[in-house]
Design a protein around this motif. Structure first.
Motif, PDB file in Angstrom:
ATOM      1  N   THR A  96      12.220  78.808  13.030  1.00  0.00           N
ATOM      2  CA  THR A  96      11.580  80.014  12.491  1.00  0.00           C
ATOM      3  C   THR A  96      12.538  80.943  11.752  1.00  0.00           C
ATOM      4  OG1 THR A  96      11.833  80.901  14.741  1.00  0.00           O
ATOM      5  CG2 THR A  96       9.658  80.062  14.118  1.00  0.00           C
ATOM      6  N   ALA A  97      13.835  80.609  11.737  1.00  0.00           N
ATOM      7  CA  ALA A  97      14.817  81.374  10.959  1.00  0.00           C
ATOM      8  C   ALA A  97      15.759  80.396  10.276  1.00  0.00           C
ATOM      9  CB  ALA A  97      15.604  82.331  11.858  1.00  0.00           C
ATOM     10  N   CYS A  98      16.281  80.795   9.132  1.00  0.00           N
ATOM     11  CA  CYS A  98      17.246  79.964   8.421  1.00  0.00           C
ATOM     12  C   CYS A  98      18.376  80.859   7.903  1.00  0.00           C
ATOM     13  CB  CYS A  98      16.590  79.204   7.272  1.00  0.00           C
ATOM     14  SG  CYS A  98      15.971  80.257   5.934  1.00  0.00           S
ATOM     15  N   HIS A  99      19.397  80.238   7.388  1.00  0.00           N
ATOM     16  CA  HIS A  99      20.528  80.993   6.840  1.00  0.00           C
ATOM     17  C   HIS A  99      20.760  80.580   5.395  1.00  0.00           C
ATOM     18  CE1 HIS A  99      24.291  83.209   6.731  1.00  0.00           C
ATOM     19  NE2 HIS A  99      24.811  82.161   6.098  1.00  0.00           N
ATOM     20  N   LEU A 100      21.020  81.567   4.550  1.00  0.00           N
ATOM     21  CA  LEU A 100      21.326  81.344   3.144  1.00  0.00           C
ATOM     22  C   LEU A 100      22.652  82.009   2.816  1.00  0.00           C
ATOM     23  CD1 LEU A 100      17.793  82.265   1.696  1.00  0.00           C
ATOM     24  CD2 LEU A 100      18.640  79.980   2.275  1.00  0.00           C
ATOM     25  N   ASP A 101      23.234  81.634   1.694  1.00  0.00           N
ATOM     26  CA  ASP A 101      24.472  82.258   1.232  1.00  0.00           C
ATOM     27  C   ASP A 101      24.308  82.748  -0.194  1.00  0.00           C
ATOM     28  OD1 ASP A 101      26.465  82.087   3.369  1.00  0.00           O
ATOM     29  OD2 ASP A 101      26.240  79.919   3.163  1.00  0.00           O
ATOM     30  N   LEU A 102      25.009  83.839  -0.516  1.00  0.00           N
ATOM     31  CA  LEU A 102      25.024  84.332  -1.892  1.00  0.00           C
ATOM     32  C   LEU A 102      25.582  83.274  -2.834  1.00  0.00           C
ATOM     33  CD1 LEU A 102      26.273  88.019  -1.530  1.00  0.00           C
ATOM     34  CD2 LEU A 102      24.190  87.301  -2.713  1.00  0.00           C
ATOM     35  N   VAL A 103      26.599  82.583  -2.363  1.00  0.00           N
ATOM     36  CA  VAL A 103      27.269  81.544  -3.152  1.00  0.00           C
ATOM     37  C   VAL A 103      27.140  80.230  -2.388  1.00  0.00           C
ATOM     38  CG1 VAL A 103      29.465  80.786  -4.139  1.00  0.00           C
ATOM     39  CG2 VAL A 103      28.892  83.228  -4.088  1.00  0.00           C
ATOM     40  N   PRO A 104      26.485  79.220  -2.953  1.00  0.00           N
ATOM     41  CA  PRO A 104      26.267  77.978  -2.204  1.00  0.00           C
ATOM     42  C   PRO A 104      27.434  77.002  -2.256  1.00  0.00           C
ATOM     43  CG  PRO A 104      25.157  77.827  -4.308  1.00  0.00           C
ATOM     44  CD  PRO A 104      25.797  79.197  -4.257  1.00  0.00           C
ATOM     45  N   PHE A 105      28.653  77.530  -2.368  1.00  0.00           N
ATOM     46  CA  PHE A 105      29.835  76.672  -2.455  1.00  0.00           C
ATOM     47  C   PHE A 105      30.889  77.147  -1.457  1.00  0.00           C
ATOM     48  CE2 PHE A 105      28.248  77.441  -6.847  1.00  0.00           C
ATOM     49  CZ  PHE A 105      27.653  76.210  -7.052  1.00  0.00           C
ATOM     50  N   ALA A 106      31.457  76.220  -0.706  1.00  0.00           N
ATOM     51  CA  ALA A 106      32.617  76.542   0.129  1.00  0.00           C
ATOM     52  C   ALA A 106      33.837  76.652  -0.785  1.00  0.00           C
ATOM     53  CB  ALA A 106      32.837  75.461   1.180  1.00  0.00           C
ATOM     54  N   THR A 107      34.784  77.493  -0.417  1.00  0.00           N
ATOM     55  CA  THR A 107      36.007  77.655  -1.204  1.00  0.00           C
ATOM     56  C   THR A 107      37.222  77.300  -0.350  1.00  0.00           C
ATOM     57  OG1 THR A 107      36.026  80.020  -0.605  1.00  0.00           O
ATOM     58  CG2 THR A 107      35.060  79.436  -2.727  1.00  0.00           C
ATOM     59  N   GLY A 108      38.255  76.789  -1.014  1.00  0.00           N
ATOM     60  CA  GLY A 108      39.470  76.431  -0.286  1.00  0.00           C
ATOM     61  C   GLY A 108      40.165  77.644   0.290  1.00  0.00           C
ATOM     62  N   GLN A 109      40.114  78.766  -0.424  1.00  0.00           N
ATOM     63  CA  GLN A 109      40.682  80.026   0.056  1.00  0.00           C
ATOM     64  C   GLN A 109      39.597  80.856   0.719  1.00  0.00           C
ATOM     65  OE1 GLN A 109      42.491  80.879  -4.083  1.00  0.00           O
ATOM     66  NE2 GLN A 109      43.743  82.092  -2.691  1.00  0.00           N
ATOM     67  N   LYS A 110      40.002  81.720   1.660  1.00  0.00           N
ATOM     68  CA  LYS A 110      39.058  82.650   2.253  1.00  0.00           C
ATOM     69  C   LYS A 110      38.542  83.592   1.160  1.00  0.00           C
ATOM     70  CE  LYS A 110      39.311  81.100   6.425  1.00  0.00           C
ATOM     71  NZ  LYS A 110      38.163  80.321   6.953  1.00  0.00           N
ATOM     72  N   TRP A 111      37.306  84.046   1.319  1.00  0.00           N
ATOM     73  CA  TRP A 111      36.662  84.889   0.307  1.00  0.00           C
ATOM     74  C   TRP A 111      37.518  86.098  -0.046  1.00  0.00           C
ATOM     75  CZ3 TRP A 111      32.577  83.979  -2.707  1.00  0.00           C
ATOM     76  CH2 TRP A 111      32.000  85.057  -3.400  1.00  0.00           C
ATOM     77  N   SER A 112      38.071  86.751   0.955  1.00  0.00           N
ATOM     78  CA  SER A 112      38.863  87.958   0.717  1.00  0.00           C
ATOM     79  C   SER A 112      40.152  87.678  -0.049  1.00  0.00           C
ATOM     80  CB  SER A 112      39.195  88.649   2.044  1.00  0.00           C
ATOM     81  OG  SER A 112      39.913  87.767   2.887  1.00  0.00           O
ATOM     82  N   SER A 113      40.587  86.413  -0.060  1.00  0.00           N
ATOM     83  CA  SER A 113      41.818  86.052  -0.762  1.00  0.00           C
ATOM     84  C   SER A 113      41.581  85.729  -2.237  1.00  0.00           C
ATOM     85  CB  SER A 113      42.485  84.850  -0.086  1.00  0.00           C
ATOM     86  OG  SER A 113      42.809  85.146   1.258  1.00  0.00           O
TER      87      SER A 113
END
Length: 236
Positions: A96-113
């Motif tokens: 009954t719940a799902c998760h979405l992401d703003l960006v559908p791609f994993a990155t090698g660096q952390k987002w903040s980096s």
């Protein structure tokens, strides 16, 4: 996408998938039978241009049944508690719940980096996919997890969300000043200028539930209660 979109009326929103969805600590790829999603390796493909209907169906199935396979519980269990006040769950039999992401791609660096211009480019690139996904769903409530998600999401809106300070969400840090808690809310019918086809209730909180130092079970319970209070009408 994490979970079954067609049966979900509540979705949580993050920045982008963790690299740990695809590799173990140290960068070792998660190969069968330990993989969470399909990869070129699991599909035995030289590159994505070779993916046909059968491979696409396997990719879709891995997304739909993510929470019945090997979910990254360390990240998703705290979020599941947040939306549980609405009587929904990533893990229940009805999904009954799902998760979405703003960006559908994993990155090698952390987002903040990442450089700010790279983050902005990735969000702009992911916006059409997010809109198409929401438009094709029956999701009525979108829950934003943390200040970084809220800031990135608001850049795609015509006007910012309403902000309310929540004293019960304040995080105490010993002798250092407390970290104030803020609730963000609003109704949106378009994202990045693209029509959703309906109005969506958006609720967010500035603390990152999984990693903010000082987040207590009491604070999580208060956020859960606020979301339940605000969202019940949207799900009626």
């Amino acid at each position: 996408m994490f979970g079954r979109l067609e049966t979900s009326r509540v979705a949580t929103l993050g920045l982008n998938p963790s690299n740990l969805e695809f590799e173990a600590t140290g960068g070792i790829p998660l190969n069968e039978p330990f993989n969470r999603f399909e990869t070129l390796n699991s599909l035995r493909l030289p590159d994505w241009s070779y993916a046909g209907r059968a491979e696409i169906e396997r990719i879709w199935s891995a997304c739909e049944f993510y929470f019945t396979r090997r979910p990254y519980d360390g990240w998703f269990r705290p979020l599941d508690k947040i939306v549980g006040g609405l009587g929904v769950s990533y893990y229940d039999a009805w999904s009954t719940a799902c998760h979405l992401d703003l960006v559908p791609f994993a990155t090698g660096q952390k987002w903040s980096s990442l450089k700010s211009e790279n983050r902005e480019a990735l969000v702009a690139l992911g916006a059409p996919t997010l809109v198409a996904t929401l438009a094709a769903s029956d999701v009525r409530v979108l829950v934003l997890n943390g200040a970084s998600v809220i800031r990135a999401f608001e850049r795609l809106l015509d006007s910012p969300l309403t902000v309310t300070e929540m004293s019960a969400w304040s995080l105490r840090r010993g002798s250092a000043p407390s970290v104030r808690g803020f609730a963000h809310s609003g109704k949106v019918s378009s994202i990045a200028g693209m029509d959703l086809g309906r109005e969506l209730l958006v609720l967010g909180y500035n603390h990152n539930i999984q990693s903010s130092f000082g987040v207590t079970t009491t604070v999580i319970a208060e956020i859960r209660k606020w979301i339940a209070r605000r969202a019940r009408g949207a799900l009626a």
